[in-house]
Design a protein around this motif. Structure first.
Motif, PDB file in Angstrom:
ATOM      1  N   ILE A   1       0.889  -1.659  -0.226  1.00 32.57           N
ATOM      2  CA  ILE A   1      -0.056  -0.256   0.206  1.00 32.57           C
ATOM      3  C   ILE A   1       1.153   1.269  -0.130  1.00 32.57           C
ATOM      4  O   ILE A   1       0.667   2.449  -0.737  1.00 32.57           O
ATOM      5  CB  ILE A   1      -0.873   0.061   0.689  1.00 32.57           C
ATOM      6  CG1 ILE A   1      -2.315  -1.417   0.781  1.00 32.57           C
ATOM      7  CG2 ILE A   1      -1.801   1.015   1.846  1.00 32.57           C
ATOM      8  CD1 ILE A   1      -3.007  -1.355   1.701  1.00 32.57           C
ATOM      9  N   PRO A   2       1.823   1.189   0.556  1.00 33.59           N
ATOM     10  CA  PRO A   2       2.452   2.575   0.325  1.00 33.59           C
ATOM     11  C   PRO A   2       3.287   2.929  -0.224  1.00 33.59           C
ATOM     12  O   PRO A   2       3.120   3.457  -0.997  1.00 33.59           O
ATOM     13  CB  PRO A   2       4.380   2.496   1.890  1.00 33.59           C
ATOM     14  CG  PRO A   2       2.810   1.351   2.371  1.00 33.59           C
ATOM     15  CD  PRO A   2       2.497   0.543   1.740  1.00 33.59           C
ATOM     16  N   HIS A   3       3.738   1.545  -1.722  1.00 39.63           N
ATOM     17  CA  HIS A   3       4.099   1.900  -2.846  1.00 39.63           C
ATOM     18  C   HIS A   3       3.438   1.923  -3.357  1.00 39.63           C
ATOM     19  O   HIS A   3       3.801   3.114  -4.724  1.00 39.63           O
ATOM     20  CB  HIS A   3       4.554   0.130  -3.174  1.00 39.63           C
ATOM     21  CG  HIS A   3       5.138  -0.516  -4.609  1.00 39.63           C
ATOM     22  ND1 HIS A   3       5.999  -0.359  -5.124  1.00 39.63           N
ATOM     23  CD2 HIS A   3       4.151  -0.628  -6.007  1.00 39.63           C
ATOM     24  CE1 HIS A   3       5.749  -0.202  -6.158  1.00 39.63           C
ATOM     25  NE2 HIS A   3       4.936  -0.055  -6.809  1.00 39.63           N
ATOM     26  N   ALA A   4       1.650   1.562  -3.744  1.00 39.75           N
ATOM     27  CA  ALA A   4       0.696   2.317  -4.583  1.00 39.75           C
ATOM     28  C   ALA A   4       0.616   3.119  -3.744  1.00 39.75           C
ATOM     29  O   ALA A   4       0.686   4.571  -4.416  1.00 39.75           O
ATOM     30  CB  ALA A   4       0.075   1.340  -3.984  1.00 39.75           C
ATOM     31  N   GLU A   5       0.521   4.031  -2.815  1.00 42.98           N
ATOM     32  CA  GLU A   5       0.227   5.473  -2.599  1.00 42.98           C
ATOM     33  C   GLU A   5       1.553   6.283  -2.874  1.00 42.98           C
ATOM     34  O   GLU A   5       0.962   7.423  -3.639  1.00 42.98           O
ATOM     35  CB  GLU A   5       0.611   5.722  -0.791  1.00 42.98           C
ATOM     36  CG  GLU A   5      -0.961   5.208  -0.523  1.00 42.98           C
ATOM     37  CD  GLU A   5      -1.009   5.137   1.250  1.00 42.98           C
ATOM     38  OE1 GLU A   5       0.403   5.391   1.443  1.00 42.98           O
ATOM     39  OE2 GLU A   5      -2.064   4.505   1.524  1.00 42.98           O
ATOM     40  N   ALA A   6       2.790   6.281  -2.804  1.00 37.99           N
ATOM     41  CA  ALA A   6       4.076   6.509  -3.627  1.00 37.99           C
ATOM     42  C   ALA A   6       3.932   6.642  -5.570  1.00 37.99           C
ATOM     43  O   ALA A   6       3.921   7.799  -5.483  1.00 37.99           O
ATOM     44  CB  ALA A   6       4.942   5.709  -3.469  1.00 37.99           C
ATOM     45  N   GLU A   7       3.542   6.008  -6.018  1.00 36.94           N
ATOM     46  CA  GLU A   7       3.041   5.795  -7.100  1.00 36.94           C
ATOM     47  C   GLU A   7       2.100   6.975  -7.338  1.00 36.94           C
ATOM     48  O   GLU A   7       2.055   7.493  -8.446  1.00 36.94           O
ATOM     49  CB  GLU A   7       2.641   4.463  -7.494  1.00 36.94           C
ATOM     50  CG  GLU A   7       3.937   3.348  -8.167  1.00 36.94           C
ATOM     51  CD  GLU A   7       3.162   2.132  -8.414  1.00 36.94           C
ATOM     52  OE1 GLU A   7       4.466   1.457  -8.873  1.00 36.94           O
ATOM     53  OE2 GLU A   7       2.528   1.875  -8.485  1.00 36.94           O
ATOM     54  N   ASP A   8       0.877   6.666  -6.796  1.00 37.31           N
ATOM     55  CA  ASP A   8      -0.295   7.573  -7.507  1.00 37.31           C
ATOM     56  C   ASP A   8       0.662   8.910  -6.659  1.00 37.31           C
ATOM     57  O   ASP A   8      -0.378  10.316  -7.589  1.00 37.31           O
ATOM     58  CB  ASP A   8      -1.442   7.735  -6.051  1.00 37.31           C
ATOM     59  CG  ASP A   8      -2.071   6.472  -6.422  1.00 37.31           C
ATOM     60  OD1 ASP A   8      -2.441   6.352  -7.138  1.00 37.31           O
ATOM     61  OD2 ASP A   8      -3.104   5.796  -5.880  1.00 37.31           O
ATOM     62  N   ARG A   9       1.576   9.724  -6.159  1.00 37.76           N
ATOM     63  CA  ARG A   9       1.334  10.593  -5.872  1.00 37.76           C
ATOM     64  C   ARG A   9       3.088  10.827  -6.337  1.00 37.76           C
ATOM     65  O   ARG A   9       2.524  12.247  -6.828  1.00 37.76           O
ATOM     66  CB  ARG A   9       1.900  11.434  -4.231  1.00 37.76           C
ATOM     67  CG  ARG A   9       1.225  10.574  -3.425  1.00 37.76           C
ATOM     68  CD  ARG A   9       1.992  11.497  -1.720  1.00 37.76           C
ATOM     69  NE  ARG A   9       2.880  10.828  -0.829  1.00 37.76           N
ATOM     70  CZ  ARG A   9       2.539   9.601  -0.651  1.00 37.76           C
ATOM     71  NH1 ARG A   9       0.702   9.210  -0.166  1.00 37.76           N
ATOM     72  NH2 ARG A   9       3.197   9.252   0.211  1.00 37.76           N
TER      73      ARG A   9
END
Length: 161
Positions: A51-59
């Motif tokens: 989930i942190p990986h996904a959030e970093a991709e989104d940002r």
């Protein structure tokens, strides 16, 4: 390849993604203790890594892809994948809590299998889309200095979680 670090990160995450499938495959033959341990480890992986990986991709990553493609919503479907990963991760936690309280009924086993296979399939396809479609595009259009800056920002965003 300019974006090899992102491919390497995916490669690092994939064994954990494979575990989703393995746990679903073995639901009928595992002990309650082993299942509890496996689900706890998967929840920690989802919460602390995926989930942190996904959030970093989104940002960080997706705005760059959108800019390079000249389309403000070019990655909207990818962000939607992330929302669904979060929803399924939450559902997995809810099922795990119910399992701890009430045991593994046939209904709960079926729901666990659905969520585990769903997460597995969603993340595998998501990674494939990034690696086969978006990363080659970025490698063609980003300068080395832009790629380096992208990784600095991704690392920072991922660790801000």
């Amino acid at each position: 390849m300019l974006l090899q670090p992102l491919r390497d990160e995916h490669a690092h995450l994939l064994p954990h993604i494979e575990t989703l499938c393995t746990v679903a495959d073995t639901l009928d033959h595992t002990t309650p203790e082993a299942l509890d341990t496996a689900l706890t480890e998967l929840e920690l992986f989802l919460r602390d890594h995926l989930i942190p990986h996904a959030e970093a991709e989104d940002r960080v990553l997706y705005p760059v892809i959108d800019r390079v493609m000249g389309a403000a919503e070019a990655t909207a479907t990818m962000s939607r994948d992330h929302v669904e990963v979060g929803r399924l991760a939450h559902e997995l936690g809810t099922l795990h809590d119910a399992l701890d309280r009430e045991g593994l009924s046939d209904e709960r086993r079926a729901a666990l299998r659905r969520v585990l296979y769903g997460l597995y399939t969603l993340v595998k396809v998501h990674f494939a889309k990034e690696e086969e479609l978006y990363l080659p595009l970025l490698e063609q259009r980003l300068q080395a200095s832009e790629a380096e800056q992208l990784f600095v920002e991704l690392a920072h965003a991922e660790h801000r979680h």
